[in-house]
Design an enzyme around this catalytic site. Structure first.
Site, short mmCIF file in Angstrom:
data_model
loop_
_atom_site.label_atom_id
_atom_site.label_comp_id
_atom_site.label_asym_id
_atom_site.label_seq_id
_atom_site.Cartn_x
_atom_site.Cartn_y
_atom_site.Cartn_z
N GLU B 224 0.87 -1.18 0.00
CA GLU B 224 0.00 0.00 0.00
C GLU B 224 0.89 1.22 0.00
O GLU B 224 2.04 1.13 0.40
CB GLU B 224 -0.80 0.08 1.32
CG GLU B 224 -1.95 -0.83 1.49
CD GLU B 224 -2.46 -0.69 2.94
OE1 GLU B 224 -2.66 0.44 3.41
OE2 GLU B 224 -2.61 -1.73 3.58
N LYS B 226 2.40 4.50 1.57
CA LYS B 226 2.56 5.03 2.93
C LYS B 226 2.17 6.50 2.89
O LYS B 226 2.84 7.29 2.25
CB LYS B 226 4.00 4.85 3.41
CG LYS B 226 4.21 5.36 4.82
CD LYS B 226 5.60 5.03 5.32
CE LYS B 226 5.88 5.56 6.73
NZ LYS B 226 4.85 6.31 7.40
N ARG B 231 -1.26 8.69 11.76
CA ARG B 231 -1.93 7.42 11.99
C ARG B 231 -2.96 7.62 13.10
O ARG B 231 -2.63 8.19 14.14
CB ARG B 231 -0.86 6.41 12.42
CG ARG B 231 -1.37 5.03 12.72
CD ARG B 231 -1.28 4.15 11.53
NE ARG B 231 -1.77 2.81 11.81
CZ ARG B 231 -1.00 1.80 12.20
NH1 ARG B 231 0.30 1.98 12.37
NH2 ARG B 231 -1.52 0.61 12.42
N ARG B 246 -1.93 7.73 17.47
CA ARG B 246 -1.20 6.47 17.52
C ARG B 246 -0.90 6.03 18.94
O ARG B 246 -0.76 4.85 19.24
CB ARG B 246 0.12 6.71 16.80
CG ARG B 246 0.69 5.52 16.11
CD ARG B 246 1.98 5.92 15.50
NE ARG B 246 2.92 6.23 16.57
CZ ARG B 246 4.22 6.03 16.50
NH1 ARG B 246 4.73 5.55 15.40
NH2 ARG B 246 5.01 6.33 17.50
N GLU B 271 -5.24 6.55 8.08
CA GLU B 271 -4.38 7.73 8.05
C GLU B 271 -5.26 8.96 7.98
O GLU B 271 -6.14 9.06 7.13
CB GLU B 271 -3.47 7.67 6.81
CG GLU B 271 -2.29 8.59 6.88
CD GLU B 271 -1.12 8.00 7.67
OE1 GLU B 271 -1.25 6.85 8.15
OE2 GLU B 271 -0.10 8.70 7.81
N LYS B 397 7.73 -0.65 6.72
CA LYS B 397 7.56 0.62 6.00
C LYS B 397 8.82 0.81 5.16
O LYS B 397 9.94 0.57 5.62
CB LYS B 397 7.32 1.79 6.95
CG LYS B 397 8.30 1.95 8.07
CD LYS B 397 7.84 3.06 8.99
CE LYS B 397 8.72 3.11 10.24
NZ LYS B 397 8.17 3.98 11.28
#
Ligand SMILES: [Zn+2]
Ligand SMILES: [Zn+2]
Lengths: 345, 527
Positions: B224, B226, B231, B246, B271, B397
């Protein structure tokens, strides 16, 4: 006979406070023929005078620091023993500041002036306590002459250090201390608090620690901080002059907690500026409450303020009905090892 | 109050996270209930006290001190709470010093008009450090460098539990947290969560190192984009809706547009972004626009309209009351897609999957992604359940390569702890058209210990001025600085700031006048 006005026989000159009928200076900042020195800190005891009168301890400290330049004629005077210089009677009284520190009690024609040098009022296991001497003029410092300076009980500050050693047992705790007075007092306070582990001292502190021992102030065993390997320094307690804390010397220490023992640590911004992680408010100077209490106890109608926050103490003294003025003596207040930079004491 | 004051005092001077953690754990170990619980509430922003305005505190102290001495003292100290704490006239034995718990409970019970008298009575009885701590508590904002997350981490460490476990319970707990401490000390059962719209600890990704790329079994992973937002976790349960950061901080107050859009029951991971009009409808606005919306208690209608918030969804933890976290990613993703298709939630969309057939194809996609809002790629293992914390392996990531610039060292500051004898924090600048250097950023990592030694020596040898722990240096050393983006900023004279700057190389060889210019940075500003 009327007492002479104090300003008729005491003058502030570029070289320091001059006592006219005795032809001598108290704590002169430049070399003079005859000096009375209150204590061994470098801003009060300068090298190069011809004759020096001081307590035996102060003379020993000057000799340790300056060797031959301590003065050509050294005259030791114990606390309470009067001598006459010219027309002036001089006596030394304990000031409670560092070992050998004295107030100069000066009398001429019935007028008594006490030049207190630097002093504090609280207990110090390394020197004799301050003596209250009633007088006509009290000459005082005002290093911590603002009402925000209230030094806490030094036992609480030592407890902070010991607590930190318990929470961070693997980190070296390095405490910035001035080499004359503060270093030895912190050692004694640690001993009194029951710290029986080793105390490492930086090379620059060793000579004066040895001298204190010789002069009858037991410090217990001290280890040099210079020879130990880094691994051995984990969790060690080290005393060092403040200038060494930021120095490359500090790299031999294991992830150090940087502490600093000084009255300036009371104000957070000051402590932060010096990069201190554990400020310990331990001072050899009177705090605001000690300064104002001393003015009341000495009871002199006239107060002269030599150095520090003169303005605020003069203001306070006038509010309390004293005649007060600032002398603005140049050169005092720059104790040892870069005190002028950020303040020690 | 004494132990709490000593803790705050020590925290203020302790820069390292680990040091703060140890101090907090030590405090929780020794302080009694309920004091430690109130302290935990104060440190995790969970204590809402009837406070006192600075003007009230000032009026109290002015009744008790000489105005001239107060003014000089305030000038010298620079901070009102600290000045008052220090100058407040001692009245030894005036009253018994109150415990933290007594202070908090009395303030909660008191009417607003009673606060000044209470405060004066306490100030009389406390010592200067305690007075300072009390004033910080009562004038709001402890500001001792402890985040809510750090406070929770410390209390978890005190009980030898993972922080995620405490975070998961957190929103079902209330100060002074008696049940929490009892459980952590093994004296009581684990507190129940109940029906609250509670935060569930997030699953975090680890960075994919270049050395790992080749060996990665890519067919086991979904990719996906980033997204360059923040977050968040959206929780809707039993009619209550909350938006968490987060770290479990409730940030819903700043995003009413998102909360209003909810008419379902679920816990979603996604996000938070700000959208703006683009050629093909809404496109992601630069991170700066999102920053306008963050850290606000309330938002204006204008801000809501100009910077509308949007949630890009990538995971579902609960659908209704059904806990999906133990499902593998693929069926979870299917549930999320079905959920979005069915509910068509406003202000939300699905984070699309990125198709790829090989790692080299993916690498090319990542390198080409330069538009706003994309920071790189996420790689998530198809069979991974939703695990709290940062397990190594299931989620990676993979950020795009950073931008680099050559900057000139301007100031160096002494570090802390292990680095306290090194000049290790560097402020660097770029050249203006007038050939002046202006600061653009600050970095304190990105070099080895050997390099640090050499940098430190260079700083000491080229100092032009000293202010406390800071030295200004000659403009003679070029640092290659890597960063993620350039933003407008009022923090620096240049009006620009680098995002996530770090030293990537020290250009001992490069003359300072060949370093980059402010115009070059201008051209990189997002927007
Ligand atoms: Zn002195
Ligand atoms: Zn002095």
């Amino acid at each position: 006979m009327n007492k002479p006005r104090p300003e008729s026989w005491l003058r502030v000159e570029p070289r320091g406070l001059y006592v006219v009928p005795g032809d001598f200076y108290v704590d002169p900042v430049r070399p003079v023929e005859r000096a009375v020195v209150t204590h061994g800190h470098a801003d009060h005891a300068r090298p190069g005078h011809a004759k020096v009168l001081a307590t035996p301890e102060t003379l020993a400290i000057m000799q340790a620091r300056y060797g031959d330049r301590a003065g050509s004629g050294l005259q030791a005077l114990g606390y309470g023993e009067p001598v006459t210089i010219g027309e002036v009677t001089v006596r030394l009284a304990p000031a409670g500041h560092v070992l050998g520190s004295a107030q100069a009690v000066l009398e001429w024609r019935g007028c008594r002036v006490v030049v207190s040098g630097d002093y504090k009022r609280r207990r110090d296991p390394t020197c004799a306590p301050f003596e209250v001497v009633p007088c006509d003029v009290f000459v005082t410092e005002a290093t911590f002459g603002l009402p925000v300076f209230r030094h806490p009980d030094d036992r609480g500050e030592i407890a902070k250090l010991l607590h930190s050693l318990a929470v961070f047992p693997e980190r070296t705790h390095v405490v910035g201390v001035y080499s004359l007075g503060k270093a030895q007092r912190v050692v004694r306070l640690l001993r009194e608090a029951g710290w029986d582990g080793p105390i490492h001292v930086h090379g620059a502190l060793q000579a004066l620690c040895a001298l204190y021992e010789e002069l009858g102030v037991p410090l217990g065993p001290l280890s040099p901080a210079t020879v130990a390997a880094k691994a051995e320094m984990a969790g060690a307690l080290v005393l060092a002059p403040p200038s060494a804390l930021a120095d490359r010397w500090a790299r031999r220490l294991a992830d150090p907690v940087t502490a600093m023992a000084s009255g300036w640590m009371r104000v957070r911004q000051r402590a932060r500026q010096r990069g201190v992680e554990l400020p310990l408010i331990i001072s050899d100077h009177a705090d605001w409450d000690e300064l104002t209490r001393t003015l009341d106890e000495v009871g002199a109608p006239e107060v002269w303020v030599t150095h520090g926050n003169e303005e605020a103490l003069v203001h306070h003294a006038r509010q309390r009905g004293f005649r007060a003025r600032a002398l603005s003596v140049v050169g005092l207040g720059e104790e040892d090892e870069g005190e002028a930079l950020g303040g020690a004491s | 109050m004494k132990a709490f004051a000593a803790l705050l005092d020590r925290l203020v001077y302790t820069p390292q996270r680990n040091g703060k953690l140890r101090l907090l754990v030590d405090y929780f170990r020794h302080a009694p209930d309920p004091d430690r619980g109130w302290a935990l509430a104060a440190l995790s922003d969970g204590l809402d006290l009837k406070g006192a305005k600075p003007a009230l505190v000032r009026a109290l102290v002015e009744e008790r001190t000489d105005p001239v001495l107060f003014r000089w003292s305030y000038d010298y100290v620079g901070d009102l709470a600290e000045t008052v704490a220090l100058i407040w006239p001692e009245r030894p034995g005036a009253n018994r010093p109150p415990a933290l718990g007594e202070v908090v409970e009395a303030l909660r019970a008191a009417g607003r008009g009673e606060v000044p008298a209470l405060l004066a009575r306490w100030l009389d009885a406390l010592d200067p450090t305690e007075r300072w701590a009390l004033l910080k508590l009562i004038t709001g904002g402890l500001r001792v460098g402890v985040s809510a997350r750090l406070a929770k981490t410390a209390v978890a460490a005190f009980g030898d539990r993972p922080v995620e476990e405490v975070e998961e319970l957190w929103h079902g707990l209330a100060p002074p947290y008696g049940a929490l401490f009892a459980w952590l000390e093994g004296r009581g059962a684990k507190p129940e969560l109940g029906e609250a719209a509670a935060f569930r600890p997030l699953m975090l990704a680890t960075p994919l190192e270049e050395s790992e790329v080749e060996a990665l079994p890519f067919e086991e992973y979904l990719a996906e984009w980033k997204w360059d937002g923040i977050r968040v976790q959206l929780v809707a349960r039993g009619g209550e809706t909350r938006l968490f950061s987060r770290t479990g901080d409730d940030i819903g107050g700043a995003f009413p547009d998102i909360l209003e859009a909810v008419d379902f029951e679920a816990t979603l991971d996604g996000e938070l972004l700000v959208l703006r009009d683009g050629p093909e409808g809404g496109e992601v606005a630069p991170f700066n626009d999102l920053q306008q919306r963050l850290n606000r208690k309330t938002v204006t209608a204008k801000l809501l309209q100009r910077h509308p918030a949007h949630l890009r969804l990538y995971d579902i933890l609960f659908e209704g009351r059904e806990d999906l976290r133990s499902l593998p990613l693929l069926p979870r993703r299917a549930r999320l897609e079905a959920f979005v298709a069915r509910e068509k939630p406003r202000r939300m969309d699905l984070s699309p999957l990125v198709d790829f057939a090989s790692m080299s194809e993916l690498e090319a996609l990542r390198a080409a992604a330069r538009e706003n809002g994309i920071e790189g790629l996420m790689l998530k293992r198809k069979d991974s359940p939703y695990l709290a914390g940062r397990p190594k392996g299931p989620w990676y990531k993979w950020k795009r390569d950073p931008l680099v610039l050559d900057c000139v060292l301007m100031y160096a500051q002494r570090g802390h702890g292990k680095r306290s004898s090194f000049y290790s924090d560097y402020t660097f600048g770029a050249w203006t058209p007038e050939d002046e250097l202006v600061p653009v950023g600050k970095a304190y990592f990105g070099f080895t210990d050997e390099e640090l030694k050499r940098l430190d020596k260079w700083v000491r040898d080229h100092t032009t001025e000293r202010f406390g722990p800071v030295r200004a240096v000659e403009p003679g050393l070029v640092l290659e600085v890597a960063f993620d983006a350039v933003q407008r900023s009022t923090r620096h004279k240049s009006g620009l700031a680098l995002r996530f700057p770090r030293v990537s190389r020290i250009r001992w060889d490069k003359p300072a006048h060949e370093a980059d210019r402010v115009e070059t940075l201008e051209a990189l500003v997002e927007g």
